[in-house]
Write an enzyme that holds these catalytic residues in place. Structure first.
Site, PDB file in Angstrom:
ATOM      1  CD  GLU A   1      -9.182  15.786 -19.049  1.00 51.49           C
ATOM      2  OE1 GLU A   1      -8.341  15.188 -18.395  1.00 51.49           O
ATOM      3  OE2 GLU A   1      -9.537  15.454 -20.288  1.00 51.49           O
TER       4      GLU A   1
ATOM      5  CG  HIS B   1     -10.273   2.797 -25.308  1.00 53.04           C
ATOM      6  ND1 HIS B   1     -10.058   4.129 -25.467  1.00 53.04           N
ATOM      7  CD2 HIS B   1     -11.441   2.833 -24.656  1.00 53.04           C
ATOM      8  CE1 HIS B   1     -11.111   5.078 -25.345  1.00 53.04           C
ATOM      9  NE2 HIS B   1     -12.027   4.043 -24.588  1.00 53.04           N
TER      10      HIS B   1
ATOM     11  NE  ARG C   1       1.977  -0.232 -21.825  1.00 54.68           N
ATOM     12  CZ  ARG C   1       1.046   0.633 -21.571  1.00 54.68           C
ATOM     13  NH1 ARG C   1       0.401   1.051 -20.490  1.00 54.68           N
ATOM     14  NH2 ARG C   1      -0.011   0.746 -22.618  1.00 54.68           N
TER      15      ARG C   1
ATOM     16  CE  LYS D   1      -4.569   7.742 -15.684  1.00 52.29           C
ATOM     17  NZ  LYS D   1      -3.182   7.458 -15.712  1.00 52.29           N
TER      18      LYS D   1
HETATM   19  C1  MV4 Z   1     -10.525  12.337 -23.940  1.00 60.60           C
HETATM   20  C2  MV4 Z   1     -11.363  12.377 -25.177  1.00 60.60           C
HETATM   21  C3  MV4 Z   1     -11.957  13.709 -25.454  1.00 60.60           C
HETATM   22  N1  MV4 Z   1     -11.590  14.748 -24.497  1.00 60.60           N
HETATM   23  N2  MV4 Z   1     -10.697  13.218 -23.086  1.00 60.60           N
HETATM   24  C4  MV4 Z   1      -9.919   7.669 -24.096  1.00 60.60           C
HETATM   25  C5  MV4 Z   1      -8.788   6.874 -23.383  1.00 60.60           C
HETATM   26  C6  MV4 Z   1      -8.358   7.724 -22.342  1.00 60.60           C
HETATM   27  N3  MV4 Z   1      -7.062   7.492 -21.860  1.00 60.60           N
HETATM   28  C7  MV4 Z   1      -8.622   9.121 -22.744  1.00 60.60           C
HETATM   29  N4  MV4 Z   1      -9.472   8.994 -23.735  1.00 60.60           N
HETATM   30  C8  MV4 Z   1     -10.333  10.019 -24.273  1.00 60.60           C
HETATM   31  N5  MV4 Z   1     -10.088  11.178 -23.451  1.00 60.60           N
HETATM   32  C9  MV4 Z   1     -11.123  14.696 -23.307  1.00 60.60           C
HETATM   33  N6  MV4 Z   1     -11.148  15.626 -22.306  1.00 60.60           N
HETATM   34  C10 MV4 Z   1     -11.306  11.405 -26.113  1.00 60.60           C
HETATM   35  C11 MV4 Z   1     -10.927  10.090 -25.438  1.00 60.60           C
HETATM   36  C12 MV4 Z   1     -10.861   9.295 -26.449  1.00 60.60           C
HETATM   37  C13 MV4 Z   1      -9.786   8.514 -26.906  1.00 60.60           C
HETATM   38  C14 MV4 Z   1      -8.624   9.016 -26.602  1.00 60.60           C
HETATM   39  C15 MV4 Z   1      -7.247   8.408 -27.303  1.00 60.60           C
HETATM   40  C16 MV4 Z   1      -7.409   7.368 -28.200  1.00 60.60           C
HETATM   41  C17 MV4 Z   1      -8.650   6.948 -28.357  1.00 60.60           C
HETATM   42  C18 MV4 Z   1      -9.849   7.363 -27.997  1.00 60.60           C
HETATM   43  C19 MV4 Z   1     -11.157   6.992 -28.174  1.00 60.60           C
HETATM   44  C20 MV4 Z   1     -12.232   7.664 -27.548  1.00 60.60           C
HETATM   45  C21 MV4 Z   1     -12.022   8.590 -26.814  1.00 60.60           C
END
Ligand code: MV4
Length: 505
Positions: free
Chosen positions: A209, A244, A300, A125
Site C-alpha cells: 500500500e 497500537h 467485535r 486483509k
Molecule cells: C498504515 C499506516 C500508514 N500507511 N498503512 C497500524 C495498525 C494497522 N492496523 C494499520 N496501521 C497503519 N497502517 C498505510 N498504508 C500507518 C499505520 C499506523 C497506525 C494506524 C492506526 C493507528 C495507529 C498507527 C500507528 C502507527 C502506524
C-alpha cells in the site's frame, strides 16, 4: 406498546467468555434485560468481580489463557452444563476468531457477534480490501492481491509511489507492517516481512500500500441486525496510542466536519453490508490530508465503546443482545451525538520505565465518580495484577457539553483516581489532556512519540531541597531513590519517560 420480541430465539441465559471490566459490562446489560448470566474464570480469577456478579460461575482452567479463556472445549462445556443459550465473547481472547463463532453456532448456541462468514471476509486483509473496492469504499491506494517476490514488489511499489507499506495479508491490528522509503530498501524488507508473516500468521502473503505519513486513526461504530438494517453510531478518534495500544479515545473526532463525518459513516455502513455483517463492529479508517481510507474492520465490541454510548445515549451491549435474539435494532440511522465524550485507559504499566507491566496487589483504591463520569473497571482492593492477562485496570470516561468541558471533567476525574500498589498510565493520560496540541485537536498517530512535558517547577524545588537535606545529613544515595514518585495524585511531576523520549528525538 409493540411486542418486545419479533420472533427468533429468545435469549434467557448468556455465558460470558471473558473476564475483567468487559465481563462486568455484559453482566450489567443482561441483568437490566432480565437475562441470566454465567461467568467463566481461571484459577487466579476465582475471586474476581465478574465471578461474584454473575448468577453462576464455572472454572475453565489454570492461569494461561490457552488453557482457560481460550479453551473452546471447556467454554462450550460450561455453556452446556449451565444451560446457557448464548455466548458473549467480549473483546480480545476468542472474540474475533471466526472458528469460535462457528463452534458456538455448531453447538446450537447463539454467538453474540457477527456470523463466521463476515469475520472470515474481514479477517483476511486482501479479501477485505477487494470487498471494499467492490463496495466503493475508499481503500489506501495499493494492491488487492499478494506480491509474488521481491522483483514484483519493486515493480508494484514504483507504480504505487514511495514510501510504501508492506503488510501481511493475514495480519491486522498493527502486526506485520513495514514502511519502505525507496527501491533499494525493498528486496530485504520484502523478505523479512514475508518471513515474519509466515511465522506470526502462518501465511507468508504480503501486499503493498501507499504509506500514509502521520495519519489520524478514526473508526466508525456500526450495528447491524438480521432484518437488513445497518446503522453507523458516529466515529471515535483513536489517534492517541502507543505501539497500537490506545490511551485516549473520544467522540466526535475534532477533525471531521459534518460532510466528512457523514461520508465516513456511509462508507462504514457499505463496508458492513458488503460482508453481510450483523451485531456490533468497528470500521477503522486512516485520515490523511483531508481524506479517509478504509484500513480494517474489527469484528467485535471494542474497549472504547463507552464514549459512543455516552455521546449517543445508547447501550451497545443491549443492542448486541437484541439483534442476537433476532430483534430489530432500536437505534436509528439519524442519531446525532450530544456533546462530547472522552475515555482514558488506565493500564498497569509504568510509563516512566518504557511501559513495563506493573505487577502487584491493589493496596489502595479510589475510583472517580460524580456527574457525567463513568468508570468501567474490574478493580477492587486486594485485586492481584498478574502477568497472565492484559494490563487494562480501568476505563475512565467523561461526558461534557463540548470538548473543553469533557477534557476538564476527565482531568478532574483522573485527579480523583488513586490506584495504590502498581504503577499506571494515568499520569501520562493526564499530561495528554493538559497538552496544548491535544486541546487544540492538533494530533495524529505519532503524537505520543514526541510527547514531552514541561518540567514541574514546584516538584523540582522539592527534589532539590531533599537533595540538599540529604547532602547535609551525609546519607547514602539510595535514600534519594526513595523520594516520592509521581502517581495519579501527583500528576504535574516531570516524567523520566518524557525526559528520555526527549533525548531520543
Ligand atoms: C498504515 C499506516 C500508514 N500507511 N498503512 C497500524 C495498525 C494497522 N492496523 C494499520 N496501521 C497503519 N497502517 C498505510 N498504508 C500507518 C499505520 C499506523 C497506525 C494506524 C492506526 C493507528 C495507529 C498507527 C500507528 C502507527 C502506524
Amino acid at each position: 406498546m409493540r411486542g418486545r420480541r419479533i420472533g427468533g430465539p429468545m435469549i434467557k441465559k448468556v455465558l460470558i467468555a471473558n473476564r475483567g471490566e468487559i465481563a462486568l459490562r455484559v453482566i450489567r446489560a443482561c441483568r437490566e434485560m432480565g437475562i441470566a448470566t454465567v461467568a467463566i474464570y481461571s484459577d487466579p480469577d476465582r475471586t474476581a468481580l465478574h465471578v461474584r456478579m454473575a448468577d453462576e460461575a464455572v472454572r475453565v482452567g489454570p492461569p494461561p489463557p490457552s488453557q482457560s479463556y481460550l479453551n473452546v472445549e471447556a467454554i462450550l462445556d460450561a455453556a452446556k452444563r449451565t444451560g446457557a443459550d448464548a455466548v458473549h465473547p467480549g473483546y480480545g481472547f476468542l472474540s474475533e476468531k471466526a472458528s469460535f463463532s462457528q463452534a458456538v453456532a455448531d453447538a446450537k448456541l447463539i454467538f453474540i457477534g457477527p456470523p463466521a462468514s463476515a469475520m472470515r471476509a474481514m479477517g483476511d486483509k486482501l479479501s477485505s480490501r477487494s470487498a471494499m473496492v467492490a463496495a466503493r469504499v475508499p481503500v489506501v491506494p495499493g494492491l488487492t492481491t499478494p506480491v509474488a517476490d521481491a522483483e514484483a514488489a519493486i515493480r508494484e511499489a514504483v507504480k504505487i509511489g514511495f514510501p510504501v507499506a508492506l503488510k501481511a495479508a493475514g495480519g491486522g491490528g498493527g502486526k506485520g507492517i513495514r514502511m519502505v522509503r525507496d527501491e533499494r530498501e525493498l528486496p530485504a524488507a520484502f523478505r523479512t516481512a514475508s518471513g515474519e508473516a509466515q511465522s506470526a500468521f502462518n501465511d507468508p502473503r504480503i501486499y503493498i500500500e501507499r504509506y500514509l505519513d502521520h495519519p489520524r486513526h478514526i473508526e466508525v461504530q456500526i450495528m447491524g441486525d438480521a432484518h437488513g438494517s445497518v446503522v453507523a453510531v458516529g466515529e471515535r478518534e483513536c489517534s492517541i496510542q502507543r505501539r497500537h495500544q490506545k490511551l485516549v479515545e473520544e467522540t466526535p473526532s475534532p477533525i471531521l466536519d459534518p460532510t466528512n463525518r457523514e461520508a465516513m459513516q456511509q462508507c462504514a455502513v457499505q463496508a458492513a453490508r458488503a460482508v453481510g455483517y450483523t451485531n456490533a463492529g468497528t470500521v477503522e479508517f486512516l485520515w490523511s490530508n483531508g481524506k479517509f481510507y478504509f484500513l480494517e474492520m474489527n469484528c467485535r465490541l471494542q474497549v472504547e465503546h463507552p464514549v459512543t454510548e455516552m455521546a449517543y445515549g445508547c447501550d451497545l451491549v443491549r443492542e448486541q443482545l437484541r439483534v442476537a435474539s433476532g430483534e430489530k435494532l432500536s437505534l436509528r440511522a439519524s442519531m446525532r451525538p450530544r456533546g462530547h465524550a472522552i475515555e482514558v485507559r488506565v493500564n498497569a504499566e509504568d510509563p516512566e520505565r518504557n511501559f513495563i507491566p506493573s505487577i502487584g496487589t491493589i493496596r489502595n483504591l479510589r475510583l472517580p465518580a460524580g456527574p457525567n463520569v463513568r468508570v468501567d473497571s474490574g478493580l477492587y482492593r486486594g485485586y492481584e495484577v498478574t502477568p497472565y492477562y492484559d494490563s487494562l485496570l480501568a476505563k475512565i470516561i467523561a461526558w461534557g457539553a463540548d470538548r473543553a468541558q469533557a477534557i476538564a471533567r476527565l482531568d478532574r476525574a483522573l485527579c480523583e483516581l488513586h490506584v495504590g500498589g502498581v504503577k499506571t498510565t494515568a499520569p501520562l493520560a493526564l499530561r495528554v489532556l493538559r497538552d496544548a496540541r491535544f486541546r487544540a485537536g492538533d494530533f495524529d498517530t505519532h503524537f505520543l512519540e514526541g510527547f514531552t512535558v514541561a518540567p514541574d517547577r514546584e516538584r523540582e524545588e522539592v527534589v532539590a531541597m531533599l537533595a540538599a537535606v540529604h547532602r547535609h545529613l551525609g546519607g547514602s544515595r539510595s535514600a534519594l531513590a526513595a523520594a516520592p514518585q509521581s502517581d495519579a495524585n501527583n500528576h504535574g511531576g516531570p516524567s523520566r519517560w518524557a525526559a528520555s523520549s526527549r533525548g531520543r528525538r
